[in-house]
Design a protein around this motif. Structure first.
Motif, mmCIF file in Angstrom:
data_model
loop_
_atom_site.group_PDB
_atom_site.id
_atom_site.type_symbol
_atom_site.label_atom_id
_atom_site.label_comp_id
_atom_site.label_asym_id
_atom_site.label_seq_id
_atom_site.Cartn_x
_atom_site.Cartn_y
_atom_site.Cartn_z
ATOM 1 N N LYS A 267 0.635 -1.463 -0.069
ATOM 2 C CA LYS A 267 0.022 -0.077 0.207
ATOM 3 C C LYS A 267 0.763 1.249 -0.111
ATOM 4 N N LEU A 268 0.684 2.249 -0.680
ATOM 5 C CA LEU A 268 1.432 3.416 -1.079
ATOM 6 C C LEU A 268 0.746 4.572 -1.053
ATOM 7 N N TYR A 269 1.235 5.462 -0.407
ATOM 8 C CA TYR A 269 0.609 6.940 -0.765
ATOM 9 C C TYR A 269 1.662 7.732 -1.481
ATOM 10 N N GLY A 270 1.258 8.288 -2.940
ATOM 11 C CA GLY A 270 2.382 8.973 -3.518
ATOM 12 C C GLY A 270 2.789 8.036 -4.663
ATOM 13 N N ALA A 349 -8.069 -1.214 0.335
ATOM 14 C CA ALA A 349 -9.525 -0.151 0.528
ATOM 15 C C ALA A 349 -9.075 1.273 0.216
ATOM 16 N N PRO A 350 -9.816 1.793 -0.421
ATOM 17 C CA PRO A 350 -9.612 3.275 -0.915
ATOM 18 C C PRO A 350 -9.614 4.354 0.362
ATOM 19 N N ASP A 351 -10.065 3.915 1.465
ATOM 20 C CA ASP A 351 -10.282 4.703 2.672
ATOM 21 C C ASP A 351 -9.271 4.355 3.607
ATOM 22 N N LEU A 355 -9.110 5.402 7.781
ATOM 23 C CA LEU A 355 -9.332 4.487 8.818
ATOM 24 C C LEU A 355 -7.942 4.251 9.741
ATOM 25 N N ARG A 356 -6.972 4.199 9.170
ATOM 26 C CA ARG A 356 -5.683 3.887 9.857
ATOM 27 C C ARG A 356 -5.620 5.075 10.976
ATOM 28 N N GLU A 357 -5.631 6.315 10.560
ATOM 29 C CA GLU A 357 -5.836 7.425 11.483
ATOM 30 C C GLU A 357 -6.713 7.510 12.400
ATOM 31 N N LYS A 358 -7.857 6.811 12.065
ATOM 32 C CA LYS A 358 -9.036 6.879 13.254
ATOM 33 C C LYS A 358 -8.730 5.716 14.266
ATOM 34 N N LEU A 359 -7.876 4.635 13.813
ATOM 35 C CA LEU A 359 -7.531 3.757 14.941
ATOM 36 C C LEU A 359 -6.577 4.251 15.742
ATOM 37 N N GLY A 378 -16.020 1.657 7.111
ATOM 38 C CA GLY A 378 -15.714 2.347 6.045
ATOM 39 C C GLY A 378 -16.185 1.382 4.769
ATOM 40 N N SER A 379 -15.282 1.278 3.817
ATOM 41 C CA SER A 379 -15.632 0.702 2.511
ATOM 42 C C SER A 379 -15.689 -0.897 2.716
ATOM 43 N N VAL A 380 -15.043 -1.609 3.861
ATOM 44 C CA VAL A 380 -15.131 -2.821 3.872
ATOM 45 C C VAL A 380 -15.667 -3.310 5.300
ATOM 46 N N SER A 381 -16.575 -4.410 4.946
ATOM 47 C CA SER A 381 -17.597 -4.837 5.793
ATOM 48 C C SER A 381 -17.220 -5.808 6.814
ATOM 49 N N ARG A 382 -17.720 -5.852 7.780
ATOM 50 C CA ARG A 382 -17.489 -6.550 9.094
ATOM 51 C C ARG A 382 -16.994 -8.071 8.663
ATOM 52 N N MET A 383 -18.014 -8.539 7.684
ATOM 53 C CA MET A 383 -17.754 -10.012 7.174
ATOM 54 C C MET A 383 -16.506 -10.049 6.554
ATOM 55 N N GLN A 384 -16.232 -9.175 5.527
ATOM 56 C CA GLN A 384 -15.184 -9.112 4.817
ATOM 57 C C GLN A 384 -13.668 -9.141 5.886
#
Length: 467
Positions: A267-270, A349-351, A355-359, A378-384
């Motif tokens: 996962k890469l930002y930039g 996930a796109p978010d 979500l990481r910052e929320k954690l 966010g975009s990933v369900s609990r089941m997933q």
């Protein structure tokens, strides 16, 4: 003559042993408050403190708590400064009591004031103690303050002469001296209190404002486009202490041996071809990791687009899921392991970054259920999420992160690697490296002072703290 002479005889000297004990306790509490204030300034400047010991024994978590931040915002003085105000009032009234006792004057206004100060201190211990408990960490220096304040209260209520409560005619003089000394102490400390960086503006204040957002229709809009601050401008805006901190960090960075990447980024930002590539390893319950995540969130908005890439990897400090950490208990999943697996499962996930910052923002109250709640908000369900976290693929990725970190001889979290070299986890230093294109010998760095010697056997940065 004898009756007249006896009417003018001085009153018996008031006992001073209790007041002397209160003077000593007030001085000790004031000294501890000054030490905590200095440690807070060190923390705000990006340096390590002496009581950032572990996840649960950590003054920094308490000092950065929302409660402490609100107190600083409302009153203009940090909590440590309020402790110093209390200590100065205690010392002032104790000295006043001793001076009046020596002069043969009535000590009742000072004794009453000392008892009022003791009552205020006991109430403060209850309030601040509950706030510290709610932050999820224990502050050793705060506990020392509580002990001194409660000891002061015990001596004030039992070691001073006269009734505990002021008589009806004593309130005027009692409040005159007590309130007067309190206001004087508060006003004297208000200026340094306002000059102390707050948790909310610590990162933003050290970095230049974000570069303007360019758009195709910006030309002809009448608005001037301000370029981002150059490295020279940024370094020139820093204080002497901040320049020294960056000089020390650069010295550590230059001394670090560059190593090739062990595994490709998941996962890469930039952009992948950014001139400065930052890889960071964190643990969800590490206070310094929380600070780093917050700093990186600001950094992403402050550097020019395309100059930096950011890769987040996991290093949970729990032997149940990280083979690099000794096992300390049962193998049941811990919040550290759950948070690490959840972040790996969010990498597609796109978010992810949000979500990481929320954690990390919820670190003080983070448990396994809270991890799952945030990660699946966010975009990933609990089941997933549940299916992914228990998969062998996620365990393999966590193993990959641990192996990668061990190649850099990780000694604690957070670990930050810039272009293959270890770097102190400091937003101003990372900003400087990004603006220098990753070159630690850029000519602009010549304005920095010589680095200070690194203590033998360790690094003077946050990475040495095994949280």
């Amino acid at each position: 003559m004898s009756p007249k002479s006896s009417s003018k005889a001085p009153s018996p000297t008031a006992p001073v042993r209790g007041a002397l004990a209160l003077l000593v306790l007030g001085l000790a509490e004031s000294g501890l408050a000054i030490f905590q204030w200095m440690q807070l300034v060190t923390l705000r400047g990006g340096g390590p403190t002496v009581c950032g010991i572990s996840e649960t024994v950590n003054c920094e978590t308490v000092w950065n708590s929302p409660f402490a931040s609100r107190v600083h915002e409302m009153l203009g003085i940090p909590v440590a400064g309020l402790g110093l105000v209390w200590g100065l009032v205690a010392v002032g009234l104790s000295a006043l009591y001793l001076a009046w006792a020596r002069a043969g004057r009535s000590v009742r206004p000072a004794a009453n004031g000392l008892r009022l100060v003791a009552l205020a201190g006991a109430v403060s211990v209850l309030v601040f103690g509950l706030a510290s408990f709610s932050s999820g960490a224990v502050c050793p220096t705060c506990l020392g303050t509580y002990v001194l304040v409660l000891a002061f209260a015990g001596v004030a209520w039992r070691g001073l002469p006269g009734p505990v409560a002021p008589a009806s005619g004593e309130w005027g003089s009692t409040l005159q001296w007590t309130v007067g000394i309190t206001v004087a102490a508060f006003l004297a400390l208000l200026l340094p209190g306002r000059a102390t960086p707050k948790a909310s503006d610590n990162i933003s204040a050290l970095l230049p404002p974000p570069p303007p957002v360019s758009s195709q229709g910006s030309q002809g809009s009448g608005q001037a486009s301000t370029p981002p601050a150059s490295l020279e401008e940024f370094l020139g805006s820093l204080s002497a202490d901040q320049k020294q901190f960056i000089a020390d960090g650069l010295a550590q960075y230059r001394a670090s041996q560059p190593l090739p990447a062990v595994a490709p980024a998941r996962k890469l930002y930039g952009p992948p071809d950014a001139p400065v590539k930052i890889v960071e390893w964190t643990d969800s319950k590490c206070p310094h990791c929380k600070a780093l995540v917050e700093e990186l969130s600001v950094l992403k908005k402050r550097v020019p687009e395309g100059k930096m890439s950011l890769e987040a990897r996991q290093f949970p400090l729990d032997g149940a899921c990280n083979p690099a950490i000794p096992r300390r208990g049962p193998d049941a999943p811990s919040v550290r392991c759950s948070a690490a697996r959840a972040q790996i499962c969010l990498e597609g996930a796109p978010d992810y970054w949000e979500l990481r910052e929320k954690l990390f923002a919820a670190q003080a109250f983070l448990d396994t259920e809270r991890v799952l709640e945030i990660a699946s908000s966010g975009s990933v369900s609990r089941m997933q999420l549940d299916a992914c976290m228990s998969s062998p693929s996620t365990a393999a990725k966590l193993q990959e992160d641990s192996t990668y970190a061990m190649k850099h001889h990780i000694s604690g979290t957070p670990l930050v690697v810039v272009n293959g070299r270890q770097a102190p986890p400091s937003a101003p230093l990372l900003y400087a490296l990004v603006m220098a294109g990753g070159n630690p010998s850029a000519p602009a760095f010549s304005v920095l002072p010589p680095p200070r010697p690194v203590p033998a056997g360790g690094h003077d940065d946050h990475a040495g703290h095994n949280h």
